[in-house]
Motif scaffolding. Structure first.
Motif, PDB file in Angstrom:
ATOM      1  N   VAL A   1       0.858  -1.180   0.000  1.00 35.75           N
ATOM      2  CA  VAL A   1       0.000   0.000   0.000  1.00 35.75           C
ATOM      3  C   VAL A   1       0.891   1.225   0.000  1.00 35.75           C
ATOM      4  O   VAL A   1       1.880   1.289   0.728  1.00 35.75           O
ATOM      5  N   GLU A   2       0.541   2.209  -0.810  1.00 35.97           N
ATOM      6  CA  GLU A   2       1.299   3.463  -0.884  1.00 35.97           C
ATOM      7  C   GLU A   2       0.701   4.465   0.106  1.00 35.97           C
ATOM      8  O   GLU A   2      -0.385   4.272   0.630  1.00 35.97           O
ATOM      9  N   HIS A   3       1.402   5.561   0.335  1.00 37.44           N
ATOM     10  CA  HIS A   3       0.957   6.573   1.294  1.00 37.44           C
ATOM     11  C   HIS A   3      -0.271   7.331   0.819  1.00 37.44           C
ATOM     12  O   HIS A   3      -0.991   7.911   1.629  1.00 37.44           O
ATOM     13  N   ASP A   4      -0.524   7.342  -0.482  1.00 32.75           N
ATOM     14  CA  ASP A   4      -1.711   8.017  -1.006  1.00 32.75           C
ATOM     15  C   ASP A   4      -2.946   7.131  -0.982  1.00 32.75           C
ATOM     16  O   ASP A   4      -4.012   7.524  -1.445  1.00 32.75           O
ATOM     17  N   GLY A   5      -2.835   5.923  -0.446  1.00 29.77           N
ATOM     18  CA  GLY A   5      -3.971   5.010  -0.343  1.00 29.77           C
ATOM     19  C   GLY A   5      -4.105   4.052  -1.511  1.00 29.77           C
ATOM     20  O   GLY A   5      -4.984   3.204  -1.507  1.00 29.77           O
ATOM     21  N   SER A   6      -3.249   4.187  -2.496  1.00 21.02           N
ATOM     22  CA  SER A   6      -3.316   3.262  -3.625  1.00 21.02           C
ATOM     23  C   SER A   6      -2.709   1.918  -3.244  1.00 21.02           C
ATOM     24  O   SER A   6      -1.888   1.829  -2.328  1.00 21.02           O
ATOM     25  N   GLN A   7      -3.143   0.885  -3.925  1.00 21.57           N
ATOM     26  CA  GLN A   7      -2.679  -0.455  -3.637  1.00 21.57           C
ATOM     27  C   GLN A   7      -1.918  -1.018  -4.830  1.00 21.57           C
ATOM     28  O   GLN A   7      -2.350  -0.866  -5.965  1.00 21.57           O
ATOM     29  N   THR A   8      -0.795  -1.661  -4.557  1.00 20.42           N
ATOM     30  CA  THR A   8      -0.044  -2.353  -5.595  1.00 20.42           C
ATOM     31  C   THR A   8      -0.475  -3.812  -5.564  1.00 20.42           C
ATOM     32  O   THR A   8      -0.381  -4.468  -4.528  1.00 20.42           O
ATOM     33  N   LEU A   9      -0.974  -4.278  -6.702  1.00 16.19           N
ATOM     34  CA  LEU A   9      -1.541  -5.621  -6.792  1.00 16.19           C
ATOM     35  C   LEU A   9      -0.904  -6.411  -7.929  1.00 16.19           C
ATOM     36  O   LEU A   9      -0.477  -5.836  -8.926  1.00 16.19           O
ATOM     37  N   ARG A  10      -0.846  -7.723  -7.755  1.00 20.37           N
ATOM     38  CA  ARG A  10      -0.495  -8.643  -8.844  1.00 20.37           C
ATOM     39  C   ARG A  10      -1.768  -9.350  -9.242  1.00 20.37           C
ATOM     40  O   ARG A  10      -2.390 -10.027  -8.429  1.00 20.37           O
ATOM     41  N   ALA A  11      -2.160  -9.175 -10.492  1.00 22.72           N
ATOM     42  CA  ALA A  11      -3.419  -9.729 -10.982  1.00 22.72           C
ATOM     43  C   ALA A  11      -3.162 -10.606 -12.201  1.00 22.72           C
ATOM     44  O   ALA A  11      -2.246 -10.338 -12.990  1.00 22.72           O
ATOM     45  N   THR A  12      -3.981 -11.618 -12.349  1.00 23.70           N
ATOM     46  CA  THR A  12      -3.869 -12.543 -13.458  1.00 23.70           C
ATOM     47  C   THR A  12      -5.047 -12.360 -14.390  1.00 23.70           C
ATOM     48  O   THR A  12      -6.177 -12.184 -13.942  1.00 23.70           O
ATOM     49  N   GLY A  13      -4.766 -12.404 -15.690  1.00 18.31           N
ATOM     50  CA  GLY A  13      -5.817 -12.290 -16.694  1.00 18.31           C
ATOM     51  C   GLY A  13      -5.631 -13.312 -17.785  1.00 18.31           C
ATOM     52  O   GLY A  13      -4.529 -13.780 -18.050  1.00 18.31           O
ATOM     53  N   ARG A  14      -6.723 -13.641 -18.433  1.00 11.49           N
ATOM     54  CA  ARG A  14      -6.730 -14.647 -19.490  1.00 11.49           C
ATOM     55  C   ARG A  14      -7.327 -14.014 -20.741  1.00 11.49           C
ATOM     56  O   ARG A  14      -8.326 -13.310 -20.657  1.00 11.49           O
ATOM     57  N   GLY A  15      -6.696 -14.248 -21.906  1.00 10.95           N
ATOM     58  CA  GLY A  15      -7.209 -13.688 -23.143  1.00 10.95           C
ATOM     59  C   GLY A  15      -6.694 -14.430 -24.357  1.00 10.95           C
ATOM     60  O   GLY A  15      -5.887 -15.351 -24.253  1.00 10.95           O
ATOM     61  N   ARG A  16      -7.156 -13.994 -25.528  1.00  9.65           N
ATOM     62  CA  ARG A  16      -6.747 -14.629 -26.783  1.00  9.65           C
ATOM     63  C   ARG A  16      -5.285 -14.378 -27.096  1.00  9.65           C
ATOM     64  O   ARG A  16      -4.626 -15.189 -27.714  1.00  9.65           O
ATOM     65  N   ASN A  17      -4.800 -13.203 -26.704  1.00  9.95           N
ATOM     66  CA  ASN A  17      -3.405 -12.839 -26.954  1.00  9.95           C
ATOM     67  C   ASN A  17      -2.902 -12.034 -25.759  1.00  9.95           C
ATOM     68  O   ASN A  17      -3.623 -11.827 -24.784  1.00  9.95           O
ATOM     69  N   LYS A  18      -1.655 -11.579 -25.850  1.00 13.36           N
ATOM     70  CA  LYS A  18      -1.035 -10.871 -24.732  1.00 13.36           C
ATOM     71  C   LYS A  18      -1.815  -9.614 -24.345  1.00 13.36           C
ATOM     72  O   LYS A  18      -2.072  -9.378 -23.163  1.00 13.36           O
ATOM     73  N   ALA A  19      -2.198  -8.813 -25.324  1.00 16.38           N
ATOM     74  CA  ALA A  19      -2.898  -7.559 -25.041  1.00 16.38           C
ATOM     75  C   ALA A  19      -4.226  -7.816 -24.321  1.00 16.38           C
ATOM     76  O   ALA A  19      -4.560  -7.131 -23.346  1.00 16.38           O
ATOM     77  N   ASP A  20      -4.983  -8.803 -24.785  1.00 16.99           N
ATOM     78  CA  ASP A  20      -6.259  -9.130 -24.140  1.00 16.99           C
ATOM     79  C   ASP A  20      -6.048  -9.638 -22.723  1.00 16.99           C
ATOM     80  O   ASP A  20      -6.790  -9.283 -21.813  1.00 16.99           O
ATOM     81  N   ALA A  21      -5.043 -10.484 -22.525  1.00 17.44           N
ATOM     82  CA  ALA A  21      -4.784 -11.048 -21.194  1.00 17.44           C
ATOM     83  C   ALA A  21      -4.344  -9.965 -20.215  1.00 17.44           C
ATOM     84  O   ALA A  21      -4.773  -9.953 -19.056  1.00 17.44           O
ATOM     85  N   VAL A  22      -3.491  -9.041 -20.653  1.00 15.10           N
ATOM     86  CA  VAL A  22      -3.032  -7.959 -19.777  1.00 15.10           C
ATOM     87  C   VAL A  22      -4.193  -7.029 -19.427  1.00 15.10           C
ATOM     88  O   VAL A  22      -4.356  -6.634 -18.261  1.00 15.10           O
TER      89      VAL A  22
ATOM     90  N   LYS B   1      -5.881  -6.290 -15.628  1.00 15.79           N
ATOM     91  CA  LYS B   1      -6.161  -4.971 -15.051  1.00 15.79           C
ATOM     92  C   LYS B   1      -7.612  -4.869 -14.605  1.00 15.79           C
ATOM     93  O   LYS B   1      -7.911  -4.351 -13.524  1.00 15.79           O
ATOM     94  N   LYS B   2      -8.529  -5.380 -15.428  1.00 13.91           N
ATOM     95  CA  LYS B   2      -9.944  -5.379 -15.053  1.00 13.91           C
ATOM     96  C   LYS B   2     -10.176  -6.236 -13.811  1.00 13.91           C
ATOM     97  O   LYS B   2     -10.959  -5.864 -12.937  1.00 13.91           O
ATOM     98  N   ASN B   3      -9.491  -7.375 -13.735  1.00 11.08           N
ATOM     99  CA  ASN B   3      -9.636  -8.243 -12.564  1.00 11.08           C
ATOM    100  C   ASN B   3      -9.154  -7.553 -11.296  1.00 11.08           C
ATOM    101  O   ASN B   3      -9.741  -7.725 -10.232  1.00 11.08           O
ATOM    102  N   ALA B   4      -8.089  -6.758 -11.396  1.00 12.21           N
ATOM    103  CA  ALA B   4      -7.582  -6.022 -10.238  1.00 12.21           C
ATOM    104  C   ALA B   4      -8.616  -4.998  -9.760  1.00 12.21           C
ATOM    105  O   ALA B   4      -8.919  -4.915  -8.560  1.00 12.21           O
ATOM    106  N   ILE B   5      -9.171  -4.229 -10.678  1.00  7.23           N
ATOM    107  CA  ILE B   5     -10.188  -3.231 -10.331  1.00  7.23           C
ATOM    108  C   ILE B   5     -11.434  -3.919  -9.780  1.00  7.23           C
ATOM    109  O   ILE B   5     -12.002  -3.500  -8.770  1.00  7.23           O
ATOM    110  N   ARG B   6     -11.857  -4.990 -10.431  1.00  6.44           N
ATOM    111  CA  ARG B   6     -13.053  -5.722 -10.003  1.00  6.44           C
ATOM    112  C   ARG B   6     -12.874  -6.290  -8.585  1.00  6.44           C
ATOM    113  O   ARG B   6     -13.799  -6.260  -7.782  1.00  6.44           O
TER     114      ARG B   6
END
Length: 158
Positions: free
Chosen positions: A38-59, A63-68
């Motif tokens: 956790v940063e001092h501004d209240g933001s959180q550093t997360l490691r999230a996993t995603g699945r997609g057809r290619n690299k761009a979709d998975a990344v 990101k959506k999984n982290a927000i969700r």
């Protein structure tokens, strides 16, 4: 009489198979999100996993999984000190505000304003590929306080 028994058995087998297929599809949707800090501004550093057809979709899915996870599910894994509670604690809020969140989570949508990749380090992404899809794990920073302010101003949370 035998036709009735055979028909009944076939219907029973079909229903059992349909139920087993439905369970396997549900297992496909996982939200593997881990808190790194956790940063001092209240933001959180997360490691999230995603699945997609290619690299761009998975990344992008990661990101959506982290927000969700921050909005609906909370963070259940990772270091201590992270804000584990979800922002939206109302039951069935994802379905209740479905139209709002469909727009919010569109590809390159509003959710991108509340996520940053500035905590990513070289070679911090992990990936695996199969014939069907790619799975990527990325490190992102979620701007939790700004996201909470947005959801409050849009009357999603009180």
């Amino acid at each position: 009489m035998t036709r009735i028994i055979i028909t009944t058995l076939l219907v029973f087998a079909w229903l059992t198979t349909a139920n087993a297929q439905r369970k396997s599809v549900n297992a496909y949707h996982d939200h593997n999100v881990e808190c790194m800090g956790v940063e001092h501004d209240g933001s959180q550093t997360l490691r999230a996993t995603g699945r997609g057809r290619n690299k761009a979709d998975a990344v992008e899915q990661a990101k959506k999984n982290a927000i969700r996870a921050v909005i609906f599910y909370g963070i259940t894994e990772g270091r201590d000190g992270c804000n584990m509670r979800p922002l939206v604690t109302e039951a069935n809020a994802e379905e209740k505000y479905e139209e709002y969140f469909n727009i919010f989570f569109m590809d390159k949508g509003e959710y991108t304003k509340y996520i940053s990749s500035k905590d990513s380090k070289a070679r911090s992404k992990t990936h695996s590929k199969s014939k069907v899809d790619c799975i990527y794990t990325v490190t992102v920073r979620v701007l939790r306080s700004e996201l909470k302010a947005r959801l409050t101003s849009d009357n999603v949370i009180k």
